[in-house]
Design a protein around this motif. Structure first.
Motif, mmCIF file in Angstrom:
data_model
loop_
_atom_site.group_PDB
_atom_site.id
_atom_site.type_symbol
_atom_site.label_atom_id
_atom_site.label_comp_id
_atom_site.label_asym_id
_atom_site.label_seq_id
_atom_site.Cartn_x
_atom_site.Cartn_y
_atom_site.Cartn_z
ATOM 1 N N ASP A 3 0.846 -1.199 0.000
ATOM 2 C CA ASP A 3 0.000 0.000 0.000
ATOM 3 C C ASP A 3 0.881 1.249 0.000
ATOM 4 O O ASP A 3 1.845 1.325 0.761
ATOM 5 N N TYR A 4 0.533 2.212 -0.839
ATOM 6 C CA TYR A 4 1.269 3.474 -0.806
ATOM 7 C C TYR A 4 0.437 4.600 -1.412
ATOM 8 O O TYR A 4 -0.575 4.363 -2.080
ATOM 9 N N ILE A 5 0.877 5.824 -1.135
ATOM 10 C CA ILE A 5 0.228 7.026 -1.650
ATOM 11 C C ILE A 5 1.229 7.775 -2.518
ATOM 12 O O ILE A 5 2.399 7.909 -2.156
ATOM 13 N N VAL A 6 0.751 8.243 -3.654
ATOM 14 C CA VAL A 6 1.576 9.052 -4.549
ATOM 15 C C VAL A 6 1.126 10.500 -4.424
ATOM 16 O O VAL A 6 -0.077 10.780 -4.417
ATOM 17 N N ARG A 7 2.087 11.413 -4.298
ATOM 18 C CA ARG A 7 1.746 12.839 -4.258
ATOM 19 C C ARG A 7 2.303 13.485 -5.526
ATOM 20 O O ARG A 7 3.411 13.161 -5.945
ATOM 21 N N THR A 21 -3.188 3.180 -3.270
ATOM 22 C CA THR A 21 -3.695 1.806 -3.290
ATOM 23 C C THR A 21 -3.656 1.325 -1.842
ATOM 24 O O THR A 21 -2.641 1.475 -1.154
ATOM 25 N N THR A 22 -4.783 0.795 -1.358
ATOM 26 C CA THR A 22 -4.912 0.525 0.086
ATOM 27 C C THR A 22 -5.513 -0.848 0.382
ATOM 28 O O THR A 22 -6.129 -1.052 1.420
ATOM 29 N N LYS A 23 -5.337 -1.774 -0.539
ATOM 30 C CA LYS A 23 -5.956 -3.103 -0.364
ATOM 31 C C LYS A 23 -5.569 -3.747 0.965
ATOM 32 O O LYS A 23 -6.410 -4.270 1.694
ATOM 33 N N ASP A 203 -12.683 0.307 -10.931
ATOM 34 C CA ASP A 203 -12.419 -0.104 -12.321
ATOM 35 C C ASP A 203 -10.931 -0.011 -12.616
ATOM 36 O O ASP A 203 -10.334 -0.931 -13.175
ATOM 37 N N PHE A 204 -10.343 1.131 -12.243
ATOM 38 C CA PHE A 204 -8.898 1.310 -12.445
ATOM 39 C C PHE A 204 -8.106 0.230 -11.710
ATOM 40 O O PHE A 204 -7.238 -0.429 -12.270
ATOM 41 N N LEU A 205 -8.418 0.088 -10.420
ATOM 42 C CA LEU A 205 -7.639 -0.814 -9.570
ATOM 43 C C LEU A 205 -7.778 -2.262 -10.016
ATOM 44 O O LEU A 205 -6.814 -3.024 -10.015
ATOM 45 N N ASP A 206 -8.997 -2.634 -10.409
ATOM 46 C CA ASP A 206 -9.231 -4.018 -10.822
ATOM 47 C C ASP A 206 -8.511 -4.342 -12.128
ATOM 48 O O ASP A 206 -8.184 -5.491 -12.399
ATOM 49 N N LYS A 207 -8.257 -3.300 -12.910
ATOM 50 C CA LYS A 207 -7.496 -3.509 -14.154
ATOM 51 C C LYS A 207 -5.995 -3.518 -13.876
ATOM 52 O O LYS A 207 -5.178 -3.607 -14.796
ATOM 53 N N TYR A 209 -4.226 -0.985 -12.371
ATOM 54 C CA TYR A 209 -3.591 0.340 -12.389
ATOM 55 C C TYR A 209 -2.882 0.603 -11.055
ATOM 56 O O TYR A 209 -3.413 0.314 -9.999
ATOM 57 N N THR A 210 -1.690 1.185 -11.137
ATOM 58 C CA THR A 210 -0.997 1.658 -9.938
ATOM 59 C C THR A 210 -1.509 3.075 -9.648
ATOM 60 O O THR A 210 -2.127 3.696 -10.526
ATOM 61 N N PRO A 211 -1.239 3.624 -8.458
ATOM 62 C CA PRO A 211 -1.629 5.016 -8.205
ATOM 63 C C PRO A 211 -1.043 5.983 -9.250
ATOM 64 O O PRO A 211 -1.715 6.916 -9.688
ATOM 65 N N GLU A 212 0.201 5.726 -9.672
ATOM 66 C CA GLU A 212 0.828 6.586 -10.688
ATOM 67 C C GLU A 212 0.033 6.546 -11.989
ATOM 68 O O GLU A 212 -0.238 7.581 -12.609
ATOM 69 N N GLN A 213 -0.351 5.325 -12.403
ATOM 70 C CA GLN A 213 -1.100 5.175 -13.657
ATOM 71 C C GLN A 213 -2.500 5.796 -13.554
ATOM 72 O O GLN A 213 -3.036 6.315 -14.524
ATOM 73 N N MET A 214 -3.057 5.729 -12.340
ATOM 74 C CA MET A 214 -4.372 6.334 -12.121
ATOM 75 C C MET A 214 -4.290 7.848 -12.370
ATOM 76 O O MET A 214 -5.119 8.422 -13.073
ATOM 77 N N LEU A 215 -3.264 8.482 -11.789
ATOM 78 C CA LEU A 215 -3.095 9.933 -11.978
ATOM 79 C C LEU A 215 -2.752 10.271 -13.429
ATOM 80 O O LEU A 215 -3.219 11.274 -13.966
ATOM 81 N N GLU A 216 -1.976 9.407 -14.048
ATOM 82 C CA GLU A 216 -1.613 9.583 -15.466
ATOM 83 C C GLU A 216 -2.884 9.623 -16.319
ATOM 84 O O GLU A 216 -3.051 10.475 -17.190
ATOM 85 N N LYS A 217 -3.788 8.723 -16.005
ATOM 86 C CA LYS A 217 -5.058 8.626 -16.738
ATOM 87 C C LYS A 217 -5.943 9.858 -16.461
ATOM 88 O O LYS A 217 -6.603 10.385 -17.356
#
Length: 292
Positions: A3-7, A21-23, A203-207, A209-217
């Motif tokens: 689990d981690y947070i991207v700033r 991501t906090t699973k 949807d993002f996480l299940d595919k 996606y990392t936190p970085e990719q989520m922000l990229e999107k």
């Protein structure tokens, strides 16, 4: 994945963004509290928001508390986080069961109508307390409304928890994107345009996606710049000594009554459900210390 947070920042500093991501931490909370699926989703979303908002605070000793008080069967949610994104929390009724709504866990129905309170303890004389009504009781929209009305920061909040068939956590996470006061109309409309296509965080996480990719999107086209990443975890700092203070606070008369009954007592930590046992001898010592 840990689990981690991207700033991050984007649009030349016109916005700041966080994704997580906090699973593991949500699954950890589920195990500690033995929560039902809808309680896991409600608590998980609030824990994720708490971790991200905790990481926004500046000082090592700063503490953030999110309190959701609704009239629904979950009987409220309380989450506390520090500035290192250590987070803990609980729901009033971990066993709450509700039929799905539109094929999804009915978090809004479990929470009900009520208030969201954000308490920031930054070592000042008084903590900062912001309070708003729950607009949807789904938590992400409620925080979006809180940021706009209480902190005057236009924000977009997305939170999600997806469960496996065996009721363990499949994925969990979220994002918070905030506009700075000097954000231009062009930046604002570009962000709004992009967020229109977002279906859900899960949807993002299940595919995968990392936190970085989520922000990229979400804001990659706005010159996204990742500034740092920090780990986040479900962590409770309770101990037998700390819980003893709570026992001592019930008053000498009540402690004496427990001693007279001659039975050991068990006290559980609200936040992590850890049980602490106090023998009659322990109670006598607590009473002695409180008399001093």
């Amino acid at each position: 994945m840990e689990d981690y947070i991207v700033r991050a920042t984007a649009a030349g500093g016109q916005m700041r963004a966080f994704a997580a991501t906090t699973k593991n931490l949500v699954e950890s909370a589920r195990v500690h509290h033995n929560t039902s699926p809808v309680a896991t989703a409600a608590l998980g979303r609030t824990l994720t928001a708490g971790a991200i908002m905790g990481s926004m605070m500046k000082n090592d000793t700063d503490m953030l508390t999110l309190q959701i008080r609704g009239d629904g069967p979950i009987e409220g949610i309380t989450v506390t986080a520090d500035s290192h994104a250590n987070v803990k929390g609980y729901v009033g009724n971990p066993d709450v069961m509700l039929p799905p709504k539109n094929g999804k866990l009915d978090v809004g129905g479990a929470v009900g109508i009520g208030l969201l309170q954000v308490i920031k303890d930054m070592g000042l004389k008084e903590p900062y307390v912001g309070q708003t009504i729950l607009v949807s009781s789904e938590i992400a929209e409620d925080l979006t409304y809180y940021f706009a009305s209480s902190e005057q920061v236009p924000s977009s909040v997305g939170l999600g928890v997806l469960m496996n068939k065996d009721n363990t956590v499949r994925c969990a996470g979220g994002f918070i994107i905030q506009l700075m006061p000097f954000a231009t109309e062009e930046t604002i409309s570009q962000l709004e345009e992009n967020l229109k296509d977002v279906t859900s965080v899960t949807d993002f996480l299940d595919k995968g996606y990392t936190p970085e990719q989520m922000l990229e999107k979400l804001i990659g086209h706005l010159d996204l710049e990742i500034t740092d990443t920090i780990p986040t975890q479900f962590y409770c700092n309770c101990s037998k000594e700390r819980v003893e203070q709570a026992v001592a606070s019930i008053g000498k008369k009540d402690i004496q009554e427990m001693i007279d009954e001659g039975k050991d007592i068990e006290v559980k930590c609200h936040f992590c459900n850890t049980a602490y046992n106090y023998t009659v001898e322990d109670l006598k010592n607590i009473l002695k210390r409180s008399k001093k």
